[in-house]
Write a protein that holds these residues in place. Sequence first.
Motif, PDB file in Angstrom:
ATOM      1  N   SER A   1     -11.707  12.787   5.842  1.00 35.55           N
ATOM      2  CA  SER A   1     -10.777  11.750   5.403  1.00 35.55           C
ATOM      3  C   SER A   1      -9.875  12.311   4.310  1.00 35.55           C
ATOM      4  O   SER A   1     -10.288  13.158   3.507  1.00 35.55           O
ATOM      5  CB  SER A   1     -11.526  10.518   4.890  1.00 35.55           C
ATOM      6  OG  SER A   1     -12.231  10.812   3.700  1.00 35.55           O
TER       7      SER A   1
ATOM      8  N   LYS B   1      -2.879  -1.382   9.315  1.00 36.39           N
ATOM      9  CA  LYS B   1      -3.680  -0.428  10.070  1.00 36.39           C
ATOM     10  C   LYS B   1      -2.841   0.063  11.238  1.00 36.39           C
ATOM     11  O   LYS B   1      -2.801  -0.550  12.307  1.00 36.39           O
ATOM     12  CB  LYS B   1      -4.971  -1.074  10.562  1.00 36.39           C
ATOM     13  CG  LYS B   1      -5.928  -0.095  11.192  1.00 36.39           C
ATOM     14  CD  LYS B   1      -7.250  -0.748  11.572  1.00 36.39           C
ATOM     15  CE  LYS B   1      -8.214   0.274  12.169  1.00 36.39           C
ATOM     16  NZ  LYS B   1      -9.514  -0.330  12.528  1.00 36.39           N
TER      17      LYS B   1
ATOM     18  N   SER C   1      -3.160   2.731  13.095  1.00 36.28           N
ATOM     19  CA  SER C   1      -3.955   3.218  14.218  1.00 36.28           C
ATOM     20  C   SER C   1      -5.386   3.339  13.745  1.00 36.28           C
ATOM     21  O   SER C   1      -5.714   3.006  12.600  1.00 36.28           O
ATOM     22  CB  SER C   1      -3.432   4.577  14.707  1.00 36.28           C
ATOM     23  OG  SER C   1      -3.667   5.585  13.731  1.00 36.28           O
TER      24      SER C   1
ATOM     25  N   ASN D   1      -7.036  10.802   1.440  1.00 34.84           N
ATOM     26  CA  ASN D   1      -6.443   9.648   0.773  1.00 34.84           C
ATOM     27  C   ASN D   1      -5.347  10.127  -0.178  1.00 34.84           C
ATOM     28  O   ASN D   1      -5.564  11.050  -0.981  1.00 34.84           O
ATOM     29  CB  ASN D   1      -7.483   8.873  -0.027  1.00 34.84           C
ATOM     30  CG  ASN D   1      -8.593   8.333   0.840  1.00 34.84           C
ATOM     31  OD1 ASN D   1      -8.393   8.041   2.013  1.00 34.84           O
ATOM     32  ND2 ASN D   1      -9.777   8.177   0.261  1.00 34.84           N
TER      33      ASN D   1
ATOM     34  N   GLN E   1      -6.716   5.921  12.991  1.00 33.48           N
ATOM     35  CA  GLN E   1      -6.752   7.028  12.031  1.00 33.48           C
ATOM     36  C   GLN E   1      -5.974   6.744  10.753  1.00 33.48           C
ATOM     37  O   GLN E   1      -6.294   7.294   9.705  1.00 33.48           O
ATOM     38  CB  GLN E   1      -6.190   8.301  12.684  1.00 33.48           C
ATOM     39  CG  GLN E   1      -7.011   8.805  13.867  1.00 33.48           C
ATOM     40  CD  GLN E   1      -6.367  10.000  14.524  1.00 33.48           C
ATOM     41  OE1 GLN E   1      -5.144  10.090  14.637  1.00 33.48           O
ATOM     42  NE2 GLN E   1      -7.190  10.949  14.972  1.00 33.48           N
ATOM     43  N   TRP E   2      -4.955   5.886  10.832  1.00 31.96           N
ATOM     44  CA  TRP E   2      -4.055   5.681   9.704  1.00 31.96           C
ATOM     45  C   TRP E   2      -4.141   4.257   9.157  1.00 31.96           C
ATOM     46  O   TRP E   2      -4.146   3.289   9.914  1.00 31.96           O
ATOM     47  CB  TRP E   2      -2.609   5.945  10.105  1.00 31.96           C
ATOM     48  CG  TRP E   2      -2.250   7.395  10.199  1.00 31.96           C
ATOM     49  CD1 TRP E   2      -2.222   8.162  11.319  1.00 31.96           C
ATOM     50  CD2 TRP E   2      -1.849   8.234   9.121  1.00 31.96           C
ATOM     51  NE1 TRP E   2      -1.840   9.447  11.008  1.00 31.96           N
ATOM     52  CE2 TRP E   2      -1.596   9.528   9.661  1.00 31.96           C
ATOM     53  CE3 TRP E   2      -1.685   8.053   7.745  1.00 31.96           C
ATOM     54  CZ2 TRP E   2      -1.189  10.600   8.869  1.00 31.96           C
ATOM     55  CZ3 TRP E   2      -1.281   9.123   6.962  1.00 31.96           C
ATOM     56  CH2 TRP E   2      -1.041  10.372   7.525  1.00 31.96           C
ATOM     57  N   TYR E   3      -4.202   4.166   7.844  1.00 27.42           N
ATOM     58  CA  TYR E   3      -4.078   2.887   7.152  1.00 27.42           C
ATOM     59  C   TYR E   3      -3.170   3.091   5.951  1.00 27.42           C
ATOM     60  O   TYR E   3      -3.382   4.012   5.148  1.00 27.42           O
ATOM     61  CB  TYR E   3      -5.445   2.373   6.681  1.00 27.42           C
ATOM     62  CG  TYR E   3      -5.370   1.048   5.963  1.00 27.42           C
ATOM     63  CD1 TYR E   3      -5.255  -0.140   6.671  1.00 27.42           C
ATOM     64  CD2 TYR E   3      -5.398   0.986   4.569  1.00 27.42           C
ATOM     65  CE1 TYR E   3      -5.173  -1.358   6.024  1.00 27.42           C
ATOM     66  CE2 TYR E   3      -5.320  -0.224   3.900  1.00 27.42           C
ATOM     67  CZ  TYR E   3      -5.204  -1.396   4.631  1.00 27.42           C
ATOM     68  OH  TYR E   3      -5.113  -2.604   3.981  1.00 27.42           O
ATOM     69  N   VAL E   4      -2.142   2.271   5.812  1.00 26.05           N
ATOM     70  CA  VAL E   4      -1.193   2.389   4.705  1.00 26.05           C
ATOM     71  C   VAL E   4      -1.185   1.069   3.932  1.00 26.05           C
ATOM     72  O   VAL E   4      -1.444   0.000   4.496  1.00 26.05           O
ATOM     73  CB  VAL E   4       0.228   2.735   5.197  1.00 26.05           C
ATOM     74  CG1 VAL E   4       0.257   4.117   5.816  1.00 26.05           C
ATOM     75  CG2 VAL E   4       0.739   1.698   6.187  1.00 26.05           C
TER      76      VAL E   4
ATOM     77  N   ALA F   1      -1.909   5.901   1.436  1.00 32.74           N
ATOM     78  CA  ALA F   1      -2.315   6.000   2.836  1.00 32.74           C
ATOM     79  C   ALA F   1      -3.682   6.652   2.920  1.00 32.74           C
ATOM     80  O   ALA F   1      -4.022   7.520   2.104  1.00 32.74           O
ATOM     81  CB  ALA F   1      -1.306   6.820   3.627  1.00 32.74           C
ATOM     82  N   ARG F   2      -4.476   6.206   3.915  1.00 31.21           N
ATOM     83  CA  ARG F   2      -5.761   6.807   4.215  1.00 31.21           C
ATOM     84  C   ARG F   2      -5.719   7.334   5.647  1.00 31.21           C
ATOM     85  O   ARG F   2      -5.383   6.594   6.581  1.00 31.21           O
ATOM     86  CB  ARG F   2      -6.887   5.785   4.040  1.00 31.21           C
ATOM     87  CG  ARG F   2      -7.120   5.393   2.606  1.00 31.21           C
ATOM     88  CD  ARG F   2      -8.449   4.672   2.443  1.00 31.21           C
ATOM     89  NE  ARG F   2      -8.421   3.320   2.976  1.00 31.21           N
ATOM     90  CZ  ARG F   2      -8.090   2.232   2.277  1.00 31.21           C
ATOM     91  NH1 ARG F   2      -7.739   2.370   1.003  1.00 31.21           N
ATOM     92  NH2 ARG F   2      -8.106   1.043   2.833  1.00 31.21           N
ATOM     93  N   TYR F   3      -6.074   8.599   5.802  1.00 34.53           N
ATOM     94  CA  TYR F   3      -6.006   9.256   7.104  1.00 34.53           C
ATOM     95  C   TYR F   3      -7.375   9.805   7.448  1.00 34.53           C
ATOM     96  O   TYR F   3      -7.960  10.578   6.680  1.00 34.53           O
ATOM     97  CB  TYR F   3      -4.963  10.377   7.055  1.00 34.53           C
ATOM     98  CG  TYR F   3      -4.834  11.167   8.336  1.00 34.53           C
ATOM     99  CD1 TYR F   3      -4.664  10.537   9.564  1.00 34.53           C
ATOM    100  CD2 TYR F   3      -4.887  12.558   8.304  1.00 34.53           C
ATOM    101  CE1 TYR F   3      -4.539  11.259  10.735  1.00 34.53           C
ATOM    102  CE2 TYR F   3      -4.754  13.307   9.482  1.00 34.53           C
ATOM    103  CZ  TYR F   3      -4.593  12.641  10.694  1.00 34.53           C
ATOM    104  OH  TYR F   3      -4.467  13.364  11.862  1.00 34.53           O
TER     105      TYR F   3
END
Length: 454
Positions: free
Chosen positions: A269, A219, A221, A271, A223-226, A260-262
Amino acid sequence: LKADVQRYVANMDMAGALSVADYEENPRQATRPLDRFTGRTTRASLTWQQDLGAWGPFDQSQFTWTNFSADSSRNFIVGMRRLATETWRPDLAPQLLQSAPRGFKVYGSEPRIALHVDSGNVTQQWTAGVRAVREDIDFLVGNTGLDNGVYTLVRNWQFKDRAWSAYVSDAIGLFNDRLTVTPGLRYEHLNSTYLNRANGISTQNNVRNALPGLTVGYKASSQWYVYADAQRSLRAPQVTQIIYGDNLDSELAWNYEAGARYTPVEGTSINLDVYRIDFDKQIQLDNTTRTYANLGKTRHQGAELELEWSPPSLRALKLSAGYAYLDASQQSGQYAGRRVPYTSRNQLNLGASYSRGDTVVALTSYYFSKAYSDAANTVRENAIASVGQLPSYWVWNMQFTQMLMRAGSSTLKGTLAVNNLFDRRYWYRGIDTSPWGRQPAPGRTVTAGVELAF
């Protein structure tokens, strides 16, 4: 303690596939008037879950023991021809009535324990368990002559599967759980025994495989998860694949994925995911001869993109769009370099829903591009239409949902759905009990239902 019992009863006529000429004349007709299906299934499960609290180095622990069973019988009754070159011709009058009653009895048990450790800078979530399954299958096939009433026993098979697997994984959390690393290992042990009661011949297909895996998620941030993962997977040969495939080997594959999910703002969102699957000995059906074979090495790779958006001024409206690209190719054998059968290179999904009070209206659609139905990637259909390129299609569906009643904790909900809204005409290749010809896709259908929760 949680118990569950389910009962299913099915009685249905089957339209079957059509010859090319009959499909072109009227895709909504049926030329196989004898084909039908009956089925009965009872499923039950009993799950015991117990919180064990803190003990030893663990600050949380939980034990779960799931037991399940299934008792199922089903029968496919179909018309067919005597000559092997005409067996499944849908444009010729049937000469035999085939029945194929099958009985399935499945029993299984799975104890599992989850253990959590928080040592300050590092957290760990251990999961370990064992799953054991016993499956017994009786498989009869007989033909009755429509001209003379003579019954002939074609098959009398018995399958016994005894399987167990053990697994363990540890989700390791670092940097306040922003980084999670999860190594895991699963071991599969399967003994499959096939007995031909007609001649007494028995064969075995045994599987012993260790399946490692590793998943990493970060995680970065709010906003971002990779994430990324690599897993080894297994699919053992199924019942008919053992017989019609001369005791095939299991499908093994390495699966790789990264994405990645933004979430830039509330209601939006994005993906993105890329993947690759390397199969070893992928199993494939030859629709003409009705036999299975290990296709060999294949590679499935591609990317998926998904967008979701809800306008700030109208949160009740939700819009979504997804696109998937798939490059699935054969990597060995006679047709190396050609596409894997039944894989569409381009897929598209669109959706919109609007809710107001107790009412929800949804519109969805999906698109699949052309695909092939054999390893040779044959474009033109053959005389019996068992091979040939499959058409692309784009279908729209609509659903209306209305809350009809609320009473305490109970609710009554009604739904009205229209599938294939624009009555799009397309077809698949015939399957199973009607494998030769074109299997028309369902036309416009309207379904209504109610759901009572209490």
